[in-house]
Write an enzyme that holds these catalytic residues in place. Structure first.
Site, PDB file in Angstrom:
ATOM      1  N   GLU A  40       0.843  -8.073  -6.130  1.00  0.00           N
ATOM      2  CA  GLU A  40       2.292  -8.300  -6.111  1.00  0.00           C
ATOM      3  C   GLU A  40       2.642  -9.497  -5.250  1.00  0.00           C
ATOM      4  OE1 GLU A  40       2.923  -3.999  -5.217  1.00  0.00           O
ATOM      5  OE2 GLU A  40       4.553  -4.245  -6.630  1.00  0.00           O
ATOM      6  N   GLU A  48      -1.692   1.689  -8.203  1.00  0.00           N
ATOM      7  CA  GLU A  48      -0.830   2.627  -7.489  1.00  0.00           C
ATOM      8  C   GLU A  48      -0.688   3.983  -8.196  1.00  0.00           C
ATOM      9  OE1 GLU A  48      -0.290  -0.546  -7.940  1.00  0.00           O
ATOM     10  OE2 GLU A  48       0.643  -1.446  -6.187  1.00  0.00           O
TER      11      GLU A  48
HETATM   12  N1  T1G Z   1      -5.162   0.628   2.651  1.00  0.00           N
HETATM   13  C1  T1G Z   1      -5.895   1.076   3.684  1.00  0.00           C
HETATM   14  N2  T1G Z   1      -7.251   1.128   3.701  1.00  0.00           N
HETATM   15  C2  T1G Z   1      -7.878   0.705   2.585  1.00  0.00           C
HETATM   16  C3  T1G Z   1      -7.185   0.239   1.451  1.00  0.00           C
HETATM   17  C4  T1G Z   1      -5.759   0.196   1.520  1.00  0.00           C
HETATM   18  N3  T1G Z   1      -5.045  -0.273   0.512  1.00  0.00           N
HETATM   19  N4  T1G Z   1      -8.117  -0.092   0.501  1.00  0.00           N
HETATM   20  C5  T1G Z   1      -9.318   0.157   1.039  1.00  0.00           C
HETATM   21  N5  T1G Z   1      -9.184   0.646   2.271  1.00  0.00           N
HETATM   22  C6  T1G Z   1     -10.275   0.995   3.192  1.00  0.00           C
HETATM   23  C7  T1G Z   1     -11.094   2.169   2.715  1.00  0.00           C
HETATM   24  O1  T1G Z   1     -10.500   3.384   3.124  1.00  0.00           O
HETATM   25  C8  T1G Z   1     -12.397   1.916   3.422  1.00  0.00           C
HETATM   26  O2  T1G Z   1     -12.185   2.294   4.775  1.00  0.00           O
HETATM   27  C9  T1G Z   1     -12.519   0.405   3.409  1.00  0.00           C
HETATM   28  O3  T1G Z   1     -11.184  -0.092   3.219  1.00  0.00           O
HETATM   29  C10 T1G Z   1     -13.385  -0.116   2.291  1.00  0.00           C
HETATM   30  O4  T1G Z   1     -12.880   0.486   1.087  1.00  0.00           O
HETATM   31  C11 T1G Z   1       3.379  -1.706  -2.056  1.00  0.00           C
HETATM   32  C12 T1G Z   1       2.393   0.726  -2.848  1.00  0.00           C
HETATM   33  C13 T1G Z   1      -9.979  -2.576  -2.398  1.00  0.00           C
HETATM   34  C14 T1G Z   1     -11.351  -2.130  -4.449  1.00  0.00           C
HETATM   35  O5  T1G Z   1      -4.935   1.470  -4.272  1.00  0.00           O
HETATM   36  O6  T1G Z   1      -9.482   0.323  -4.568  1.00  0.00           O
HETATM   37  O7  T1G Z   1      -0.268  -1.589  -2.546  1.00  0.00           O
HETATM   38  O8  T1G Z   1     -13.982   4.054   4.917  1.00  0.00           O
HETATM   39  O9  T1G Z   1     -15.025   1.633   0.517  1.00  0.00           O
HETATM   40  O10 T1G Z   1     -15.714  -0.274  -2.531  1.00  0.00           O
HETATM   41  O11 T1G Z   1       3.159  -1.775  -4.364  1.00  0.00           O
HETATM   42  O12 T1G Z   1     -10.944   0.005  -1.458  1.00  0.00           O
HETATM   43  O13 T1G Z   1     -14.398   1.721   5.733  1.00  0.00           O
HETATM   44  O14 T1G Z   1     -12.807   3.217   6.961  1.00  0.00           O
HETATM   45  O15 T1G Z   1     -13.165   1.373  -1.182  1.00  0.00           O
HETATM   46  O16 T1G Z   1     -15.317  -2.620  -1.565  1.00  0.00           O
HETATM   47  C15 T1G Z   1      -2.777  -0.089  -3.639  1.00  0.00           C
HETATM   48  C16 T1G Z   1      -7.345   0.906  -2.849  1.00  0.00           C
HETATM   49  C17 T1G Z   1      -2.238   0.437  -2.340  1.00  0.00           C
HETATM   50  C18 T1G Z   1      -6.541  -0.145  -3.592  1.00  0.00           C
HETATM   51  C19 T1G Z   1     -12.422  -2.170  -2.204  1.00  0.00           C
HETATM   52  N6  T1G Z   1      -4.161  -0.474  -3.479  1.00  0.00           N
HETATM   53  N7  T1G Z   1      -8.626   0.364  -2.456  1.00  0.00           N
HETATM   54  O17 T1G Z   1     -13.460  -1.313  -2.630  1.00  0.00           O
HETATM   55  O18 T1G Z   1     -14.470  -0.644  -0.394  1.00  0.00           O
HETATM   56  S1  T1G Z   1      -0.566   0.951  -2.515  1.00  0.00           S
HETATM   57  C20 T1G Z   1      -5.141   0.378  -3.800  1.00  0.00           C
HETATM   58  C21 T1G Z   1      -9.604   0.151  -3.374  1.00  0.00           C
HETATM   59  C22 T1G Z   1       0.255  -0.530  -2.769  1.00  0.00           C
HETATM   60  C23 T1G Z   1       2.404  -1.692  -3.184  1.00  0.00           C
HETATM   61  C24 T1G Z   1       1.619  -0.439  -3.334  1.00  0.00           C
HETATM   62  C25 T1G Z   1     -10.911  -0.306  -2.823  1.00  0.00           C
HETATM   63  C26 T1G Z   1     -11.143  -1.821  -2.971  1.00  0.00           C
HETATM   64  P1  T1G Z   1     -13.414   2.855   5.661  1.00  0.00           P
HETATM   65  P2  T1G Z   1     -13.915   0.825  -0.059  1.00  0.00           P
HETATM   66  P3  T1G Z   1     -14.837  -1.240  -1.829  1.00  0.00           P
END
Ligand code: T1G
Length: 695
Positions: free
Chosen positions: A106, A126
């Protein structure tokens, strides 16, 4: 303090998002990005701006942990960061590598141009968190790639590759070589030619016959995702983008997002997201350096589990030798594996190269000596302790002295098995779930002598093969099957009290389970449950077991495999039909027992079957078999078809409130198996203190 940084490359400003591990948009990070955008605007030397991510991501989205806290609402919110980029009077270029998810995409949509390295995963996931893009994505993405493509990405949450999105017009250029260098050159060229500041908010939404598109989307949601609100909300906000002015659509998006972020389903889905990642952490297990890698695996026992485990390893690129002294078993395994891979190739799930690689990685051995070179030896023979002892004595003699040993037992005592080896420290349990090459869950059973190195190697292997590893201690049934037994005891007893098996299945499937207990046992094999009950009656004679399932098995009704179990199955069909023979058998047992019959409500079925899971989970937690409540949730979410939008049995109990759970369990104390519903001590204590399992 997580911040972005601003560097000048002559007349181009580069703002680097820098909030490891995924550059999530926390409040501090959002504030820092906006400050640098404003500084770039004010500096007359700067002619264009590049936004780029440090580390292994452009940006993984909003900081999920901030949701439901004031930080998530503190300006600048993510949508305002995107608006700050969009409002700049100089070209702003998003330079994307590896990952741009959620708020990260975004933010890029607020930029005037977008470039990317090939292979970057870009998406709006999301909906998988029970949310929808809340920073303008639902209004800008349809304006970038059209309503149909945008609706699909937002409703499914599935990312696309940067090349595909270049074709769709979202990515303006795929940069070969160094991304930063390429992006700076691209930005400078924009400034040189005074390129227009393209603002997606000024564009229209392309698409043919949009009412039909949204109607079809609603039908799909009703079929596939009816259970929680986010998917249908995704349709509504994209519809707003198509038919309403941008600012009105943005307001609708914001209001809908703020409603969804408070729903129990979204909180459960976010709990599940973090729970799966937390499970990999074992308190007190020092991160060991230079862990001996596992590259070759020997599997002893070429049955269904052995084949599934072999394919799991080969799919991850490990070399495998599948060993069985029975030539017929080995031939069946060879054929089964060949068929599985051929089917995957035919359906386009793997390409010819992957097919060739995977099949070539699996060798077959008729002699146990074939395990002699493997880094890891996994035993997957018949569930009988004497047989396992015999096999492990042979494995112990033939495996490399530094090889790691594992048993795939699903219920037997790993400590007792380890006693058949000279060095129990190198043995642990690796409990795969059938089909092993499909199910994500792996229970990693830590024996009393399992060394830290062995456990660490088991966790590393779990990540390597794409499983969700959950560490557990040794007890009958570990975490999942131990709780399942209590769940099944309730289900069988409810039938004795007056519910029909199909009513029990229907109530639990309507509640959200992928499969009710009786359909599940007919599929797995009623004889498997029968064997477990025979053993449990010896090991736990104090517990009550229903006899009608045993009668079913004594009549040879093992389920799908025999054409009849609880249900009957027409030839070639896996769809069970209620069977009057089953009803007659149950009635006979009930009459023999003199069990009073009554009407059993769906509510009672769900409460007794679901709350008994949390109750047994409380015992497992108290005994230290599970490290944390969220690990128990992960087991049920990834291995037992528990609905993800309910977060797992422990979170479900938390959301009901543990005092309420205790009160409901006690309300059923008069039931036939009321004793089994007595609140576990830990549950009663937490309830009395107003606490949660998942604190
Ligand atoms: N927020 C906080 N922590 C996150 C995070 C996030 N968005 N994404 C990953 N982590 C942490 C995860 O918990 C782990 O922590 C570490 O990063 C590595 O993650 C306003 C409302 C990006 C593809 O849904 O899909 O944006 O265990 O093991 O395999 O409109 O993480 O090391 O302590 O998964 O390389 C939308 C979620 C949020 C993406 C990377 N975004 N993340 O994968 O590593 S809502 C998501 C993923 C939002 C807006 C809306 C994957 C990754 P720890 P990982 P990876």
């Amino acid at each position: 303090m997580s911040t972005a940084r601003l560097d000048l490359h002559d007349d181009i400003a580069v703002i680097t998002l820098d909030n490891p591990p995924v550059n999530a948009l926390s409040h501090a990070h959002r504030s820092s990005i906006v400050a640098h955008l404003q500084a770039a605007e004010a500096n007359n030397r700067i002619r264009a701006v590049v936004l780029i991510g440090a580390g292994d991501a452009f940006c993984g989205g909003a900081e999920i942990r901030e949701f439901n806290t004031p930080a998530a609402l503190a300006a600048p919110i993510t949508r305002q960061v995107a608006e700050a980029a969009e409002a700049l009077k100089k070209p702003v270029v998003a330079a994307i590598h590896k990952v741009a998810m959620g708020g990260g995409l975004e933010l890029a949509l607020g930029c005037h141009y977008r470039v990317a390295s090939a292979g970057a995963a870009i998406g709006l996931p999301e909906v998988k968190l029970g949310l929808l893009p809340g920073a303008g994505g639902t209004q800008r993405l349809p304006r970038a790639i059209g309503a149909a493509a945008a609706l699909d990405m937002i409703m499914t949450g599935e990312p696309r590759k940067s090349q595909d999105l270049a074709t769709l017009g979202l990515i303006d250029s795929i940069i070969e070589g160094d991304l930063l260098h390429g992006a700076i050159g691209y930005a400078r060229a924009l400034a040189d030619r005074a390129a227009p500041l393209r603002r997606l908010r000024d564009e229209g939404v392309a698409g043919d016959n949009l009412p039909a598109l949204f109607a079809a989307a609603r039908e799909r949601v009703a079929r596939e995702w009816r259970a929680y609100p986010a998917p249908v909300c995704c349709i509504e906000v994209v519809e707003a983008a198509a038919f309403r002015p941008f600012d009105e659509g943005i307001r609708f998006e914001r209001a809908t997002f703020l409603r969804l972020v408070e729903t129990p389903e979204s909180k459960a889905l976010r709990h599940a997201f973090f729970a799966e990642r937390t499970a990999a952490r074992v308190p007190g297990l020092a991160p060991l350096k230079d862990l001996p890698p596992i590259q070759s695996v020997a599997i002893v026992g070429a049955g269904t589990m052995g084949c599934g485990i072999a394919m799991t390893m080969a799919n991850a690129g490990l070399s495998v030798v599948l060993v069985d002294v029975s030539s017929s078993a080995l031939e069946r395994a060879r054929a089964s594996i060949a068929d599985t891979y051929a089917s995957a190739l035919a359906r386009g799930r793997i390409d010819a190269k992957a097919h060739e690689r995977r099949t070539s990685l699996i060798q077959f051995g008729a002699e146990l000596s074939a395990i002699g070179k493997a880094d890891l030896v996994i035993e997957a023979v018949f569930e009988d302790m004497a047989i396992k002892h015999k096999v492990f004595a042979q494995i112990d003699a033939l495996a490399r002295p530094d090889a790691m040993l594992a048993t795939n037992t699903s219920t037997l005592d790993v400590n007792a098995i380890a006693r058949a080896t000279r060095d129990p420290g190198r043995l642990l349990g690796l409990h795969f779930f059938s089909p092993a090459n499909v199910m994500r869950l792996l229970e990693i059973v830590r024996g009393e002598h399992t060394s830290d190195q062995t456990l660490s190697r088991g966790l590393a292997l779990s990540r390597r093969i794409g499983k969700v590893g959950v560490v557990c201690g040794v007890c009958d049934g570990f975490i999942g099957n131990r709780m399942l037994e209590e769940y099944l005891r309730q289900a069988y007893t409810l039938v004795e009290e007056g519910a029909t098996p199909q009513a029990v299945d229907r109530a639990l499937e309507a509640w959200g389970l992928a499969m009710g207990p009786f359909r599940m046992m007919d599929m797995a094999g009623q004889d498997i449950g029968w064997a477990v009950r025979k053993r449990l009656k010896i090991d736990h004679p104090d517990k009550r077991y229903s006899t009608w399932p045993d009668r079913l098995c004594e009549a040879g009704r093992f389920g799908q495999k025999t054409g009849a179990g609880v249900y009957r199955y027409d030839a070639g069909s896996r769809v069970g039909q209620p069977d009057p023979e089953t009803a007659r058998l149950i009635a006979q047992v009930v009459a023999e027992q003199g069990t009073p019959q009554r009407t059993v409500s769906d509510e009672e079925i769900v409460e007794r079957c679901m709350l008994v899971l949390a109750n047994e989970g409380a015992r497992i937690l108290h005994e230290g078999i599970a490290l944390r409540a969220s690990d128990i949730d992960v087991v049920y979410l990834t291995g037992y078809g528990f609905p993800r939008y309910r977060g797992g049995p422990m979170l479900y109990a938390d959301q009901l409130g543990l005092a309420h759970v205790v009160q409901r369990l006690r309300a059923y104390s008069g039931a036939l198996m009321g004793d089994a519903l007595a609140p576990a001590p830990l549950l009663a204590t937490l309830a009395s203190e107003g606490r949660r399992f998942n604190e």
